[in-house]
Design a protein around this motif. Structure first.
Motif, PDB file in Angstrom:
ATOM      1  N   VAL A 163     -19.772  64.819 -25.927  1.00  0.00           N
ATOM      2  CA  VAL A 163     -20.710  65.113 -25.734  1.00  0.00           C
ATOM      3  C   VAL A 163     -20.065  66.259 -24.966  1.00  0.00           C
ATOM      4  O   VAL A 163     -20.475  67.723 -25.026  1.00  0.00           O
ATOM      5  N   GLN A 164     -19.052  65.845 -24.154  1.00  0.00           N
ATOM      6  CA  GLN A 164     -19.168  66.988 -22.726  1.00  0.00           C
ATOM      7  C   GLN A 164     -18.370  67.733 -24.154  1.00  0.00           C
ATOM      8  O   GLN A 164     -18.359  69.085 -23.181  1.00  0.00           O
ATOM      9  N   LYS A 165     -17.266  67.142 -24.087  1.00  0.00           N
ATOM     10  CA  LYS A 165     -16.137  68.175 -25.180  1.00  0.00           C
ATOM     11  C   LYS A 165     -16.559  69.268 -26.347  1.00  0.00           C
ATOM     12  O   LYS A 165     -16.514  70.472 -25.530  1.00  0.00           O
ATOM     13  N   ALA A 166     -17.541  68.847 -26.747  1.00  0.00           N
ATOM     14  CA  ALA A 166     -18.325  69.543 -27.763  1.00  0.00           C
ATOM     15  C   ALA A 166     -18.915  70.929 -26.672  1.00  0.00           C
ATOM     16  O   ALA A 166     -19.965  71.837 -27.116  1.00  0.00           O
ATOM     17  N   GLY A 167     -19.900  70.210 -25.411  1.00  0.00           N
ATOM     18  CA  GLY A 167     -20.139  71.371 -25.204  1.00  0.00           C
ATOM     19  C   GLY A 167     -21.732  70.880 -24.864  1.00  0.00           C
ATOM     20  O   GLY A 167     -22.665  72.109 -24.991  1.00  0.00           O
ATOM     21  N   ARG A 168     -22.230  70.343 -25.725  1.00  0.00           N
ATOM     22  CA  ARG A 168     -23.210  69.832 -25.867  1.00  0.00           C
ATOM     23  C   ARG A 168     -23.923  69.214 -27.083  1.00  0.00           C
ATOM     24  O   ARG A 168     -22.868  67.747 -26.729  1.00  0.00           O
ATOM     25  N   ARG A 169     -25.594  68.658 -26.579  1.00  0.00           N
ATOM     26  CA  ARG A 169     -26.150  67.144 -26.859  1.00  0.00           C
ATOM     27  C   ARG A 169     -26.540  67.191 -28.637  1.00  0.00           C
ATOM     28  O   ARG A 169     -26.339  68.651 -29.002  1.00  0.00           O
ATOM     29  N   PRO A 170     -25.726  66.072 -28.229  1.00  0.00           N
ATOM     30  CA  PRO A 170     -25.658  65.587 -30.186  1.00  0.00           C
ATOM     31  C   PRO A 170     -27.756  65.689 -30.229  1.00  0.00           C
ATOM     32  O   PRO A 170     -28.647  64.942 -29.765  1.00  0.00           O
ATOM     33  N   LYS A 171     -27.816  66.176 -31.563  1.00  0.00           N
ATOM     34  CA  LYS A 171     -29.680  65.980 -32.152  1.00  0.00           C
ATOM     35  C   LYS A 171     -29.879  64.787 -32.620  1.00  0.00           C
ATOM     36  O   LYS A 171     -30.616  64.418 -32.635  1.00  0.00           O
ATOM     37  N   ALA A 172     -28.611  64.026 -33.300  1.00  0.00           N
ATOM     38  CA  ALA A 172     -28.456  63.249 -34.178  1.00  0.00           C
ATOM     39  C   ALA A 172     -27.254  62.004 -33.521  1.00  0.00           C
ATOM     40  O   ALA A 172     -26.366  62.745 -33.686  1.00  0.00           O
ATOM     41  N   ILE A 173     -27.590  61.001 -33.702  1.00  0.00           N
ATOM     42  CA  ILE A 173     -26.246  60.173 -34.003  1.00  0.00           C
ATOM     43  C   ILE A 173     -26.915  58.988 -35.333  1.00  0.00           C
ATOM     44  O   ILE A 173     -28.099  58.218 -35.164  1.00  0.00           O
ATOM     45  N   TYR A 174     -25.719  59.398 -36.586  1.00  0.00           N
ATOM     46  CA  TYR A 174     -25.825  58.284 -37.435  1.00  0.00           C
ATOM     47  C   TYR A 174     -24.949  57.014 -37.241  1.00  0.00           C
ATOM     48  O   TYR A 174     -23.593  56.757 -36.854  1.00  0.00           O
ATOM     49  N   VAL A 175     -25.358  55.581 -37.854  1.00  0.00           N
ATOM     50  CA  VAL A 175     -24.722  54.839 -36.963  1.00  0.00           C
ATOM     51  C   VAL A 175     -24.940  53.577 -38.258  1.00  0.00           C
ATOM     52  O   VAL A 175     -26.707  53.162 -39.132  1.00  0.00           O
ATOM     53  N   ILE A 176     -24.178  52.462 -38.579  1.00  0.00           N
ATOM     54  CA  ILE A 176     -24.705  51.400 -39.840  1.00  0.00           C
ATOM     55  C   ILE A 176     -23.898  50.292 -39.069  1.00  0.00           C
ATOM     56  O   ILE A 176     -23.475  49.333 -39.047  1.00  0.00           O
ATOM     57  N   PRO A 177     -25.755  49.647 -38.062  1.00  0.00           N
ATOM     58  CA  PRO A 177     -24.764  48.978 -37.193  1.00  0.00           C
ATOM     59  C   PRO A 177     -24.597  47.571 -37.940  1.00  0.00           C
ATOM     60  O   PRO A 177     -24.212  46.466 -36.598  1.00  0.00           O
ATOM     61  N   ASN A 178     -25.361  46.934 -38.885  1.00  0.00           N
ATOM     62  CA  ASN A 178     -25.552  46.298 -39.300  1.00  0.00           C
ATOM     63  C   ASN A 178     -24.475  45.538 -40.403  1.00  0.00           C
ATOM     64  O   ASN A 178     -24.607  46.409 -41.400  1.00  0.00           O
ATOM     65  N   PHE A 179     -22.462  45.217 -40.495  1.00  0.00           N
ATOM     66  CA  PHE A 179     -22.369  44.676 -41.269  1.00  0.00           C
ATOM     67  C   PHE A 179     -21.683  46.493 -41.953  1.00  0.00           C
ATOM     68  O   PHE A 179     -21.722  46.639 -43.330  1.00  0.00           O
ATOM     69  N   GLN A 180     -21.053  47.019 -41.286  1.00  0.00           N
ATOM     70  CA  GLN A 180     -21.058  48.471 -41.445  1.00  0.00           C
ATOM     71  C   GLN A 180     -20.014  48.948 -42.759  1.00  0.00           C
ATOM     72  O   GLN A 180     -19.021  48.080 -43.182  1.00  0.00           O
ATOM     73  N   ASN A 181     -20.771  50.171 -43.177  1.00  0.00           N
ATOM     74  CA  ASN A 181     -19.688  50.531 -44.694  1.00  0.00           C
ATOM     75  C   ASN A 181     -18.718  51.551 -44.244  1.00  0.00           C
ATOM     76  O   ASN A 181     -19.901  52.263 -43.395  1.00  0.00           O
ATOM     77  N   PRO A 182     -17.743  51.258 -43.786  1.00  0.00           N
ATOM     78  CA  PRO A 182     -16.710  50.691 -44.890  1.00  0.00           C
ATOM     79  C   PRO A 182     -16.391  49.373 -43.987  1.00  0.00           C
ATOM     80  O   PRO A 182     -15.715  48.444 -44.981  1.00  0.00           O
ATOM     81  N   THR A 183     -16.258  49.350 -43.187  1.00  0.00           N
ATOM     82  CA  THR A 183     -15.879  48.557 -42.758  1.00  0.00           C
ATOM     83  C   THR A 183     -15.790  46.489 -42.591  1.00  0.00           C
ATOM     84  O   THR A 183     -15.345  46.438 -42.417  1.00  0.00           O
ATOM     85  N   GLY A 184     -17.887  46.802 -43.045  1.00  0.00           N
ATOM     86  CA  GLY A 184     -17.984  45.155 -42.636  1.00  0.00           C
ATOM     87  C   GLY A 184     -18.157  45.375 -41.537  1.00  0.00           C
ATOM     88  O   GLY A 184     -18.501  43.764 -40.545  1.00  0.00           O
ATOM     89  N   THR A 185     -17.741  45.506 -39.949  1.00  0.00           N
ATOM     90  CA  THR A 185     -18.203  45.216 -38.479  1.00  0.00           C
ATOM     91  C   THR A 185     -19.331  45.067 -38.175  1.00  0.00           C
ATOM     92  O   THR A 185     -20.603  45.825 -39.038  1.00  0.00           O
ATOM     93  N   ALA A 186     -19.577  44.487 -37.228  1.00  0.00           N
ATOM     94  CA  ALA A 186     -21.214  45.168 -36.630  1.00  0.00           C
ATOM     95  C   ALA A 186     -21.755  45.312 -34.801  1.00  0.00           C
ATOM     96  O   ALA A 186     -20.544  44.861 -34.028  1.00  0.00           O
ATOM     97  N   MET A 187     -22.172  46.557 -34.993  1.00  0.00           N
ATOM     98  CA  MET A 187     -21.860  46.741 -33.396  1.00  0.00           C
ATOM     99  C   MET A 187     -22.320  45.218 -32.476  1.00  0.00           C
ATOM    100  O   MET A 187     -23.871  44.896 -32.533  1.00  0.00           O
ATOM    101  N   SER A 188     -22.162  45.525 -31.247  1.00  0.00           N
ATOM    102  CA  SER A 188     -22.725  44.826 -30.782  1.00  0.00           C
ATOM    103  C   SER A 188     -23.778  44.738 -29.662  1.00  0.00           C
ATOM    104  O   SER A 188     -24.247  45.803 -29.605  1.00  0.00           O
TER     105      SER A 188
END
Length: 399
Positions: A163-188
Motif C-alpha cells: 500500500v505504501q508503494k502504491a501511494g494510496r489505500r486499497p478500496k477493496a481486498i479480495y480473498v478466498i480464505p478457506n481452501f483457496q482457489n487455486p492453491t487449496g491453502t487456508a488463511m490462518s
C-alpha cells in the motif's frame, strides 16, 4: 463491418475472458478419453440428482405455474427462511436483512465490483487467485495489486508495504480464505485478524469469497470474516451452492450490512431481476428436508479420500520433480515444477496425452506462476486420478 470501428465502451478494454471456462469448450471438442482435473466442479456422482428429480416434481405439484413466474429480487421467501434456519446451526448465523440470494457466487462478486470499485481504484488480490474473481474486478476498472500467499494463505504482513508503494489505500481486498482457489491453502486466524484490522484502518471492503468453507475434511475450524467481524459493514461475504450442491443451479447468496443489501437489490434489478425461481425452490426444499448436512458429510469423506489418492499418485510419479500443497478441504491442490517447466506448453501435450489441468499463469493478472498448475481432486475417482497423474507424468517426459 470492421470491429475496430464499433463504438465500444471504454470498460471493454478491461474485459478478460476465463481460461478456466474456456477449457470446458476445448475439452468438449476432444474425441479421445481425457481425465480432466481442470474445472472446479463437484463430481457428477456427488450431485444428489435423484433427490433433485423427486423434489422438482414435488415443487411443481405444490406451486403449479407459479414456479415459472418472476420472483422477488432479494430471493424467494422459502429459500431465505430455510437458509437462515440452516445458517443458525453454523458459525455463520445471520439475519434476513443481511441476506440477498444471487445467481451463483459469480454474481455476488460482480455486485461487489459494481458497488465498490470505480475505474482506477486500488484492489489487492491474492497471487495466485481465482481467475474469474480478478477478471470481474478488472471489468470495473480496478488497478490490481497482487499480494503473495504461502501455506497459511495471504501473507497479510506484506500489505502495508504494498500500500505504501502504491501511494494510496486499497478500496477493496479480495480473498478466498478457506481452501483457496487455486492453491487449496487456508488463511490462518492470526492473519484474518490482522486483515480485519488493516481493512478498518484503511476503510477497505473485504470481499470474502468462500465457496469451500463447508467442505473442511481435516483440521480445525478457523473462524471466518463473517464470524470475526461481528457484522462489520466492511465485510462483504459471497457464498454459493455451486460447490456443495450443483454448479448448474446458479444459486448463491451474499451476506452484507443491511444498507449494502438495499443497494444490492437495486443493482441486481438491473441485471437479472431475480435468481432462477425453480432452482431456488428446489434448494429450499432440499434444505427443508434436512438433506444438506448429511450430504456435506458424504462429500467431506469422499473428497478427503480423493485428495489422498491424488497425493499418493503425485508421490509415485512426481517425487523429487515437483512440490504440491496439502489441502485440508475444498477441491484443489497446487503443483509447482522447477523454472525449466512451462505449464502452458505442458497443457497442450497433456491434452493430447489424455489429461487436463489449468496452467498457473491463468491465476495471475501479471502472468506469474508459469511453472505451476492447478489440479482439481474432487471431480475424479481414485482410479481415474491415478490414470490422469500417470498421463501427466508421460506428458512431462514428452515435453
Amino acid at each position: 463491418m470492421n470491429a475496430e470501428v464499433l463504438p465500444w465502451a471504454a470498460r471493454t478494454k478491461g474485459l478478460v475472458g476465463s481460461i478456466i471456462d474456456s477449457s470446458t469448450s476445448l475439452l468438449q471438442r476432444q474425441t479421445h478419453d481425457i481425465v480432466s482435473f481442470a474445472m472446479g466442479s463437484p463430481a457428477a456422482e456427488a450431485v444428489p440428482s435423484e433427490d433433485f428429480s423427486e423434489i422438482y416434481s414435488s415443487v411443481l405439484a405444490n406451486n403449479g405455474a407459479g414456479v415459472f413466474a418472476y420472483g422477488a429480487t432479494e430471493g424467494e421467501t422459502a429459500l431465505r427462511d430455510e437458509l437462515l434456519a440452516y445458517l443458525e446451526t453454523t458459525p455463520e448465523r445471520t439475519s434476513a436483512e443481511r441476506l440477498l440470494i444471487t445467481s451463483g457466487g459469480m454474481q455476488g462478486l460482480d455486485l461487489a465490483g459494481k458497488l465498490f470499485v470505480d475505474p482506477g481504484d486500488l484492489v489487492i488480490v491474492e497471487a495466485p487467485t481465482y481467475t474469474n474473481g480478478s477478471a470481474t474486478l478488472l471489468a470495473y476498472g480496478a488497478d490490481i495489486v497482487e499480494a503473495p500467499i504461502d501455506d497459511d494463505g495471504l501473507i497479510v504482513e506484506t500489505l502495508p508495504e504494498l500500500v505504501q508503494k502504491a501511494g494510496r489505500r486499497p478500496k477493496a481486498i479480495y480473498v478466498i480464505p478457506n481452501f483457496q482457489n487455486p492453491t487449496g491453502t487456508a488463511m490462518s486466524l492470526k492473519r484474518r485478524l490482522l486483515l480485519l484490522a488493516l481493512a478498518r484502518e484503511w476503510r477497505s471492503i473485504i470481499i470474502d469469497d468462500d465457496p469451500y468453507g463447508m467442505l473442511r475434511f481435516d483440521g480445525r475450524h478457523i473462524p471466518g470474516f463473517r464470524e470475526l467481524g461481528g457484522g462489520d459493514p466492511l465485510v462483504f461475504s459471497v457464498r454459493t451452492f455451486s460447490k456443495i450442491l450443483a454448479p448448474g443451479l446458479r444459486v448463491g447468496w451474499v451476506d452484507a450490512d443491511p444498507a449494502i443489501v438495499e443497494k444490492l437489490i437495486d443493482a441486481k434489478q438491473t441485471m437479472d431481476t431475480c435468481t432462477n425461481v425453480p432452482n431456488q425452490l428446489l434448494s429450499a426444499e432440499f434444505l427443508r428436508r434436512g438433506g444438506l448436512e448429511p450430504h456435506l458429510d458424504r462429500l467431506r469423506r469422499e473428497y478427503q479420500k480423493r485428495m489422498r489418492a491424488m497425493q499418493t499418485s503425485l508421490e509415485n510419479h512426481f517425487s523429487g520433480v515437483a512440490t504440491w500443497t496439502h489441502p485440508q478441504g475444498g477441491f484443489f491442490l497446487w503443483l509447482t515444477f522447477g523454472d525449466n517447466v512451462d505449464t502452458s506448453k505442458l497443457f497442450d501435450v497433456a491434452v493430447q496425452n489424455g489429461v487436463a489441468f489449468i496452467p498457473g499463469r491463468a491465476f495471475s493478472v501479471t502472468g506469474q506462476f508459469g511453472n505451476a498448475l492447478r489440479l482439481c481432486f474432487a471431480s475424479q475417482t481414485p482410479e481415474r486420478t491415478e490414470l490422469g497423474i500417470s498421463r501427466l507424468a508421460e506428458a512431462l517426459k514428452a515435453l
